[in-house]
Design an enzyme around this catalytic site. Sequence first.
Site, PDB file in Angstrom:
ATOM      1  N   CYS A  19       0.806  -1.217   0.000  1.00 33.73           N
ATOM      2  CA  CYS A  19       0.000   0.000   0.000  1.00 33.73           C
ATOM      3  C   CYS A  19       0.839   1.268   0.000  1.00 33.73           C
ATOM      4  CB  CYS A  19      -0.951   0.002   1.198  1.00 33.73           C
ATOM      5  SG  CYS A  19      -2.259  -1.244   1.068  1.00 33.73           S
ATOM      6  N   LYS A  22       0.408   3.541  -3.019  1.00 38.66           N
ATOM      7  CA  LYS A  22      -0.785   4.350  -3.265  1.00 38.66           C
ATOM      8  C   LYS A  22      -0.424   5.747  -3.752  1.00 38.66           C
ATOM      9  CE  LYS A  22      -4.522   2.669  -0.265  1.00 38.66           C
ATOM     10  NZ  LYS A  22      -5.396   3.032   0.860  1.00 38.66           N
ATOM     11  N   SER A  50     -16.753  11.225   1.120  1.00 35.28           N
ATOM     12  CA  SER A  50     -16.033  11.175   2.390  1.00 35.28           C
ATOM     13  C   SER A  50     -14.712  10.417   2.312  1.00 35.28           C
ATOM     14  CB  SER A  50     -16.917  10.533   3.473  1.00 35.28           C
ATOM     15  OG  SER A  50     -17.228   9.191   3.131  1.00 35.28           O
ATOM     16  N   ASP A  52     -14.260   7.232   1.853  1.00 35.08           N
ATOM     17  CA  ASP A  52     -14.398   6.044   2.702  1.00 35.08           C
ATOM     18  C   ASP A  52     -13.751   4.833   2.058  1.00 35.08           C
ATOM     19  OD1 ASP A  52     -15.318   4.584   4.971  1.00 35.08           O
ATOM     20  OD2 ASP A  52     -17.083   5.871   5.039  1.00 35.08           O
ATOM     21  N   ASP A  53     -13.840   3.682   2.744  1.00 41.02           N
ATOM     22  CA  ASP A  53     -13.110   2.490   2.324  1.00 41.02           C
ATOM     23  C   ASP A  53     -13.751   1.741   1.164  1.00 41.02           C
ATOM     24  OD1 ASP A  53     -10.892   2.310   4.388  1.00 41.02           O
ATOM     25  OD2 ASP A  53     -12.635   2.486   5.681  1.00 41.02           O
ATOM     26  N   GLY A 141     -11.697 -13.806 -12.405  1.00 40.85           N
ATOM     27  CA  GLY A 141     -11.019 -12.527 -12.338  1.00 40.85           C
ATOM     28  C   GLY A 141     -10.530 -12.062 -13.685  1.00 40.85           C
ATOM     29  N   HIS A 142      -9.497 -11.229 -13.662  1.00 38.96           N
ATOM     30  CA  HIS A 142      -8.962 -10.625 -14.883  1.00 38.96           C
ATOM     31  C   HIS A 142      -7.446 -10.535 -14.757  1.00 38.96           C
ATOM     32  CE1 HIS A 142      -8.886  -8.209 -18.503  1.00 38.96           C
ATOM     33  NE2 HIS A 142      -8.203  -7.271 -17.881  1.00 38.96           N
ATOM     34  N   ASP A 226     -10.062   1.334   7.977  1.00 42.85           N
ATOM     35  CA  ASP A 226      -8.887   0.481   8.145  1.00 42.85           C
ATOM     36  C   ASP A 226      -7.638   1.297   7.824  1.00 42.85           C
ATOM     37  OD1 ASP A 226      -9.285   0.529   5.374  1.00 42.85           O
ATOM     38  OD2 ASP A 226      -8.729  -1.553   5.087  1.00 42.85           O
TER      39      ASP A 226
END
Length: 333
Positions: A19, A22, A50, A52-53, A141-142, A226
């Site tokens: 992460c 990011k 906001s 948010d997650d 998935g991809h 989180d």
Amino acid sequence: MTTGAGTYRLTQYAHGGGCACKIPPGELELVIADLLGGPVDDDLLVGLESGDDAAVVRLTADLAVVATADFFTPVVDDPYDWGRIAVANALSDVYAMGGRPLVGVNLLAWPRDVLPFELAKEVLRGGLAVAREARCHVGGGHSIDDPEPKYGMAVTGVVDPARLLRNDAGVAGDPLSLSKPLGLGVLNNRHKQTGEVFLEAVETMAALNEVASQAALAAGARCATDITGFGLLGHLVKLARASAVTAVIDAAAVPYLDGTRKSAAAGYISGGTRRNLAWAGPGTNFGSLPEVEQLLLADAQTSGGLLAAAELPGCPIIGELVERTAYDVVVRG
């Protein structure tokens, strides 16, 4: 990992890791600024506004869908562990909203001419193991050919709209509990640079936030997030601004993984952590807190814990929310 084709350190095939890759929060806000506003849909309970997650859409009075996606470059060299961590991290967005994951689809980018597919299979196997632990279906998935390996998952879950956890629902007087220790960014950066393996960090990242989410709901919490790439400090700033409160943190109460401070003192601070501090620092009153401690509060976590505005059994209380002041965050100690 050693294969028939040789030995591979996955973290060396990417410019960053986990992460910490990011886009910095300040840059991201500029990117999405023009996407906010427009027609209001009452069934879109949580969108971009906001930060948010995950997104939440109401289907009925007592049922809503939670949708999220998360992927990143290798945070550890072991492909199976990377898969476990990446999926635990993606599922965490659903838990942070108070939801239950139902189905995930893999997102895989792979340098097919550089790394053997045997490694990709191990990544997917690790992801599947954690999804099964969470009782979450995996439905395909991809995949794409890409110069850097990347893996994650798009996850769909469900939540009761009346028991939704969100980052703009904090209220002055709420305690702040943290379910996992900090230090993941520092230790991951040291692992990338030296090859040292930190098993406690690996298992911390691979651990689900399901129990913490359930505990937050049982405690009557309405506000949670989180802790991932923006660090504890960055996510606190976002929560405080969204909730129009100030977060007060007791620096001495914040838990850290073994080896974190030693690694930070040795200079294993990621670029993502420094960017977090540069963004969140102006809105934070650190008092006399040393710079290295400021950096640790901004440490870019991967698959970190749940921060809940409630008292969670077994989790340290690291601060509280108070009436809004001139600062987003005030650090004591």
